[in-house]
Write a protein that holds these residues in place. Structure first.
Motif, PDB file in Angstrom:
ATOM      1  N   TRP A   1     -40.795  29.189 -11.797  1.00 13.17           N
ATOM      2  CA  TRP A   1     -39.768  30.137 -12.227  1.00 13.17           C
ATOM      3  C   TRP A   1     -40.225  30.947 -13.436  1.00 13.17           C
ATOM      4  CZ3 TRP A   1     -36.257  31.949  -9.340  1.00 13.17           C
ATOM      5  CH2 TRP A   1     -35.208  32.707  -9.872  1.00 13.17           C
ATOM      6  N   ALA A   2     -40.973  30.334 -14.349  1.00 17.54           N
ATOM      7  CA  ALA A   2     -41.467  31.063 -15.512  1.00 17.54           C
ATOM      8  C   ALA A   2     -42.366  32.223 -15.095  1.00 17.54           C
ATOM      9  CB  ALA A   2     -42.211  30.112 -16.442  1.00 17.54           C
ATOM     10  N   VAL A   3     -43.230  31.985 -14.104  1.00 21.58           N
ATOM     11  CA  VAL A   3     -44.130  33.030 -13.617  1.00 21.58           C
ATOM     12  C   VAL A   3     -43.334  34.104 -12.888  1.00 21.58           C
ATOM     13  CG1 VAL A   3     -46.156  33.509 -12.177  1.00 21.58           C
ATOM     14  CG2 VAL A   3     -45.987  31.345 -13.431  1.00 21.58           C
ATOM     15  N   LYS A   4     -42.333  33.697 -12.118  1.00 16.63           N
ATOM     16  CA  LYS A   4     -41.535  34.657 -11.360  1.00 16.63           C
ATOM     17  C   LYS A   4     -40.757  35.605 -12.260  1.00 16.63           C
ATOM     18  CE  LYS A   4     -40.732  31.766  -7.235  1.00 16.63           C
ATOM     19  NZ  LYS A   4     -39.711  31.041  -6.446  1.00 16.63           N
ATOM     20  N   THR A   5     -40.373  35.135 -13.428  1.00 16.48           N
ATOM     21  CA  THR A   5     -39.468  35.914 -14.271  1.00 16.48           C
ATOM     22  C   THR A   5     -40.089  36.374 -15.586  1.00 16.48           C
ATOM     23  OG1 THR A   5     -38.561  33.879 -15.222  1.00 16.48           O
ATOM     24  CG2 THR A   5     -37.436  34.804 -13.297  1.00 16.48           C
ATOM     25  N   GLY A   6     -41.376  36.063 -15.815  1.00 15.37           N
ATOM     26  CA  GLY A   6     -42.049  36.588 -16.992  1.00 15.37           C
ATOM     27  C   GLY A   6     -41.803  35.845 -18.282  1.00 15.37           C
ATOM     28  N   THR A   7     -41.617  34.527 -18.208  1.00 19.67           N
ATOM     29  CA  THR A   7     -41.506  33.704 -19.420  1.00 19.67           C
ATOM     30  C   THR A   7     -42.626  32.672 -19.478  1.00 19.67           C
ATOM     31  OG1 THR A   7     -39.945  32.218 -18.309  1.00 19.67           O
ATOM     32  CG2 THR A   7     -39.008  34.028 -19.600  1.00 19.67           C
ATOM     33  N   ASP A   8     -43.699  32.905 -18.737  1.00 18.04           N
ATOM     34  CA  ASP A   8     -44.820  31.976 -18.663  1.00 18.04           C
ATOM     35  C   ASP A   8     -45.806  32.217 -19.802  1.00 18.04           C
ATOM     36  OD1 ASP A   8     -45.184  34.469 -16.905  1.00 18.04           O
ATOM     37  OD2 ASP A   8     -47.239  33.822 -17.307  1.00 18.04           O
ATOM     38  N   ALA A   9     -46.789  31.348 -19.890  1.00 22.86           N
ATOM     39  CA  ALA A   9     -47.758  31.410 -20.984  1.00 22.86           C
ATOM     40  C   ALA A   9     -48.682  32.619 -20.896  1.00 22.86           C
ATOM     41  CB  ALA A   9     -48.592  30.122 -20.982  1.00 22.86           C
ATOM     42  N   ASN A  10     -48.838  33.214 -19.709  1.00 25.46           N
ATOM     43  CA  ASN A  10     -49.789  34.314 -19.529  1.00 25.46           C
ATOM     44  C   ASN A  10     -49.129  35.681 -19.351  1.00 25.46           C
ATOM     45  OD1 ASN A  10     -51.583  32.045 -17.412  1.00 25.46           O
ATOM     46  ND2 ASN A  10     -51.996  32.445 -19.578  1.00 25.46           N
ATOM     47  N   VAL A  11     -47.837  35.776 -19.580  1.00 23.94           N
ATOM     48  CA  VAL A  11     -47.146  37.040 -19.300  1.00 23.94           C
ATOM     49  C   VAL A  11     -47.719  38.189 -20.118  1.00 23.94           C
ATOM     50  CG1 VAL A  11     -45.332  36.690 -21.029  1.00 23.94           C
ATOM     51  CG2 VAL A  11     -44.867  38.086 -18.990  1.00 23.94           C
ATOM     52  N   GLY A  12     -48.283  37.891 -21.299  1.00 27.85           N
ATOM     53  CA  GLY A  12     -48.857  38.940 -22.129  1.00 27.85           C
ATOM     54  C   GLY A  12     -50.087  39.593 -21.527  1.00 27.85           C
ATOM     55  N   LEU A  13     -50.653  38.998 -20.484  1.00 28.19           N
ATOM     56  CA  LEU A  13     -51.828  39.570 -19.821  1.00 28.19           C
ATOM     57  C   LEU A  13     -51.463  40.679 -18.847  1.00 28.19           C
ATOM     58  CD1 LEU A  13     -53.798  36.270 -19.034  1.00 28.19           C
ATOM     59  CD2 LEU A  13     -54.112  37.830 -20.981  1.00 28.19           C
ATOM     60  N   ILE A  14     -50.184  40.828 -18.526  1.00 28.61           N
ATOM     61  CA  ILE A  14     -49.765  41.886 -17.609  1.00 28.61           C
ATOM     62  C   ILE A  14     -49.819  43.224 -18.331  1.00 28.61           C
ATOM     63  CG2 ILE A  14     -47.913  42.764 -16.138  1.00 28.61           C
ATOM     64  CD1 ILE A  14     -46.816  39.936 -15.971  1.00 28.61           C
ATOM     65  N   ASN A  15     -50.493  44.204 -17.741  1.00 28.48           N
ATOM     66  CA  ASN A  15     -50.531  45.551 -18.306  1.00 28.48           C
ATOM     67  C   ASN A  15     -49.334  46.321 -17.755  1.00 28.48           C
ATOM     68  OD1 ASN A  15     -51.028  48.089 -19.268  1.00 28.48           O
ATOM     69  ND2 ASN A  15     -53.113  48.238 -18.454  1.00 28.48           N
ATOM     70  N   LEU A  16     -48.271  46.383 -18.544  1.00 32.29           N
ATOM     71  CA  LEU A  16     -47.042  47.032 -18.096  1.00 32.29           C
ATOM     72  C   LEU A  16     -47.172  48.549 -18.054  1.00 32.29           C
ATOM     73  CD1 LEU A  16     -44.464  44.851 -20.066  1.00 32.29           C
ATOM     74  CD2 LEU A  16     -45.019  44.726 -17.633  1.00 32.29           C
ATOM     75  N   GLN A  17     -48.244  49.092 -18.614  1.00 35.43           N
ATOM     76  CA  GLN A  17     -48.429  50.542 -18.630  1.00 35.43           C
ATOM     77  C   GLN A  17     -49.270  51.042 -17.458  1.00 35.43           C
ATOM     78  OE1 GLN A  17     -46.579  51.948 -20.985  1.00 35.43           O
ATOM     79  NE2 GLN A  17     -46.115  49.837 -21.608  1.00 35.43           N
ATOM     80  N   SER A  18     -49.718  50.140 -16.603  1.00 37.68           N
ATOM     81  CA  SER A  18     -50.595  50.538 -15.504  1.00 37.68           C
ATOM     82  C   SER A  18     -50.023  50.056 -14.170  1.00 37.68           C
ATOM     83  CB  SER A  18     -51.994  49.943 -15.700  1.00 37.68           C
ATOM     84  OG  SER A  18     -52.835  50.242 -14.602  1.00 37.68           O
ATOM     85  N   THR A  19     -50.037  50.941 -13.180  1.00 43.38           N
ATOM     86  CA  THR A  19     -49.559  50.607 -11.830  1.00 43.38           C
ATOM     87  C   THR A  19     -50.676  50.853 -10.828  1.00 43.38           C
ATOM     88  OG1 THR A  19     -47.285  51.218 -12.411  1.00 43.38           O
ATOM     89  CG2 THR A  19     -47.823  51.098 -10.071  1.00 43.38           C
ATOM     90  N   THR A  20     -50.892  49.898  -9.948  1.00 42.61           N
ATOM     91  CA  THR A  20     -51.957  49.995  -8.950  1.00 42.61           C
ATOM     92  C   THR A  20     -51.368  50.215  -7.558  1.00 42.61           C
ATOM     93  OG1 THR A  20     -53.349  48.483 -10.234  1.00 42.61           O
ATOM     94  CG2 THR A  20     -53.917  48.789  -7.905  1.00 42.61           C
ATOM     95  N   PRO A  21     -51.501  51.417  -6.984  1.00 36.91           N
ATOM     96  CA  PRO A  21     -51.038  51.630  -5.605  1.00 36.91           C
ATOM     97  C   PRO A  21     -51.837  50.746  -4.652  1.00 36.91           C
ATOM     98  CG  PRO A  21     -51.428  53.723  -6.714  1.00 36.91           C
ATOM     99  CD  PRO A  21     -52.023  52.660  -7.586  1.00 36.91           C
ATOM    100  N   THR A  22     -51.160  50.173  -3.669  1.00 35.52           N
ATOM    101  CA  THR A  22     -51.840  49.297  -2.719  1.00 35.52           C
ATOM    102  C   THR A  22     -51.088  49.321  -1.394  1.00 35.52           C
ATOM    103  OG1 THR A  22     -52.780  47.077  -2.433  1.00 35.52           O
ATOM    104  CG2 THR A  22     -50.570  47.217  -3.403  1.00 35.52           C
ATOM    105  N   THR A  23     -51.494  48.447  -0.477  1.00 26.86           N
ATOM    106  CA  THR A  23     -50.861  48.347   0.835  1.00 26.86           C
ATOM    107  C   THR A  23     -50.594  46.886   1.161  1.00 26.86           C
ATOM    108  OG1 THR A  23     -52.975  48.176   2.008  1.00 26.86           O
ATOM    109  CG2 THR A  23     -52.098  50.397   1.636  1.00 26.86           C
ATOM    110  N   ILE A  24     -49.709  46.664   2.116  1.00 26.59           N
ATOM    111  CA  ILE A  24     -49.458  45.297   2.570  1.00 26.59           C
ATOM    112  C   ILE A  24     -50.736  44.690   3.135  1.00 26.59           C
ATOM    113  CG2 ILE A  24     -48.222  43.901   4.277  1.00 26.59           C
ATOM    114  CD1 ILE A  24     -45.823  45.694   3.939  1.00 26.59           C
ATOM    115  N   ALA A  25     -51.482  45.488   3.890  1.00 30.24           N
ATOM    116  CA  ALA A  25     -52.724  44.977   4.489  1.00 30.24           C
ATOM    117  C   ALA A  25     -53.707  44.522   3.418  1.00 30.24           C
ATOM    118  CB  ALA A  25     -53.354  46.055   5.368  1.00 30.24           C
ATOM    119  N   ALA A  26     -53.794  45.280   2.327  1.00 27.38           N
ATOM    120  CA  ALA A  26     -54.719  44.905   1.267  1.00 27.38           C
ATOM    121  C   ALA A  26     -54.274  43.632   0.568  1.00 27.38           C
ATOM    122  CB  ALA A  26     -54.837  46.049   0.260  1.00 27.38           C
TER     123      ALA A  26
END
Length: 422
Positions: free
Chosen positions: A76-101
């Motif tokens: 649940w911590a990982v799902k909602t962003g209260t985990d130990a590594n949440v600071g590693l997420i770059n909230l300023q960057s978005t990566t376009p992708t596909t379901i297949a990828a």
């Protein structure tokens, strides 16, 4: 006869011994039956969703204020962003992708409860696919199923903000996504079907496989969803008239664009320096870029025409419309106004809608706005341009998109452009 009488007498003498034995046997038998029947009665009736292994198999914690009365526990911590590594997420960057990828990624061997699997679970992805089903889960998540044109599916989840810790940097995005979905659909605990193109932005996440409807073979999801845009038909969420963007300090440099040929402005009508601001004719505007703007009758704020800046598909590069005007030196007040109708299924890294004040060399003097929005409604903007009195300036509308052969698009319609002076 005598023998029978003696046996009966012997039985009567021993009956006090047999009675406790009978009572003991009766007590044991009742206890066995009771111990067997109690768990049977305590077992709740299973819903059809549970029988079909649709519900989340994780443990739940009671939360009376949440949508279903419960919140999740498993990762649940990982799902909602209260985990130990949440600071590693770059909230300023978005990566376009596909379901297949995403579904081609190798599933991890273990799924830690309070740590993220890098780089997938520290990346914000964006998908452009079709929403086919949705429901409210027992852990109060909105469970959404996306499908691509090849029939590949995967799950994306929007948690209940009331189940998200206040310290989570994902909370505002989750609140945003939940509100966006609630504005369009009434979500219940049963699956409902739809068929609408969507743009979904969220954090990568690997879930345990437990028979979820729509689950990807490797358990990949977007969890939590931080933004969802509905690109199909239907009534969009009403968009209020935007507050004008504060006028920044003019700059002398900017991204050069092809120099437009100045067009004589003629005699302004009722103080309006813009000619053909409603695009009812093909005059007065200069078109440039890799994809030239076109006049369109698809939608107009007034009259029969508007200007389509950009393309609805397969655009690569800029689409630019501009008109040069000379503001008299005696001007004490100058106001630029216009309506625009934006649409996109891409991110700001690859596509945007823009309006600028340029000089005669095509350099940007003032960027009026630069956005990547899918409002799909007419928006009115007004800007004070009095500081350009005595100068010749250009009014420029620019749309940029690098679709790279994929189905991404960014475009806008423009109408009712005016520059009134007094």
């Amino acid at each position: 006869m005598g023998r029978w009488f003696l046996q009966l007498k012997e039985f009567g003498r021993n009956r006090w011994f047999l009675l406790p034995l009978v009572l003991l046997l009766l007590f044991v038998s009742v206890g066995v039956v009771s111990s067997y029947s109690l768990p049977v009665r305590a077992k709740p009736a299973q819903s059809q969703d549970v029988q079909n292994a649709e519900s989340d198999h994780e443990a739940l914690i009671t939360s009376p204020h949440s949508s279903s009365g419960s919140c999740g526990v498993e990762r649940w911590a990982v799902k909602t962003g209260t985990d130990a590594n949440v600071g590693l997420i770059n909230l300023q960057s978005t990566t376009p992708t596909t379901i297949a990828a995403l579904t081609s990624l190798t599933a991890p061997g273990t799924l830690p409860s309070n740590n993220r699997i890098q780089p997938t679970e520290t990346t914000i992805f964006q998908l452009h696919d079709t929403l086919t089903e949705y429901k409210l889960e027992n852990d109060s998540d909105y469970h959404l199923i996306l499908s691509d044109s090849s029939g590949n599916t995967m799950i994306v989840e929007i948690p209940d903000p009331l189940c998200v810790g206040s310290s989570s940097p994902l909370l505002s995005g989750i609140q945003n996504a939940r509100s966006q979905f609630d504005a369009r659909y009434n979500v219940t605990t049963s699956f409902q079907t739809t068929n609408v193109p969507v743009t979904v932005t969220g954090v990568g996440f690997f879930d345990f496989l437990h028979g979820q409807t729509g689950v990807a073979p490797n358990g990949i999801e977007l969890h939590a969803v931080l933004d969802i845009q509905f690109n199909g038909s239907g009534t969009p969420t009403p968009v209020p008239t935007r507050t004008p963007v504060p006028t920044p300090t003019p700059v002398s440099t900017g991204t050069p664009v092809p120099t437009p040929t100045p067009v004589p402005t003629g005699t302004p009508t009722a103080g309006n320096l813009i000619q053909n601001g409603g695009f009812e004719t093909s005059s007065a505007w200069t078109y440039s870029g890799q994809n030239l703007p076109t006049r369109s009758t698809t939608r107009a704020h007034s009259g029969s025409y508007s200007l389509l800046v950009g393309k609805t598909s397969q655009q690569q590069g800029d689409s630019i419309a501009s008109q040069m005007v000379s503001i008299p030196g005696s001007t004490t007040s100058a106001s630029l106004s216009f309506f625009y109708w934006p649409s996109t299924n891409d991110s700001s890294s690859y596509g945007w809608q823009e309006a600028d004040i340029i000089n005669s060399s095509g350099q940007i003097l003032q960027q009026l706005f630069r956005k990547t929005t899918n409002d799909r409604a007419w928006i009115s903007l007004t800007f004070n341009v009095s500081q350009y009195a005595g100068q010749t300036i250009g009014i420029q509308f620019l749309d940029h998109e690098n679709s790279n052969g994929y189905s991404y698009y960014t475009y806008m319609y423009v109408d009712n452009v005016s520059l009134t002076v007094s």
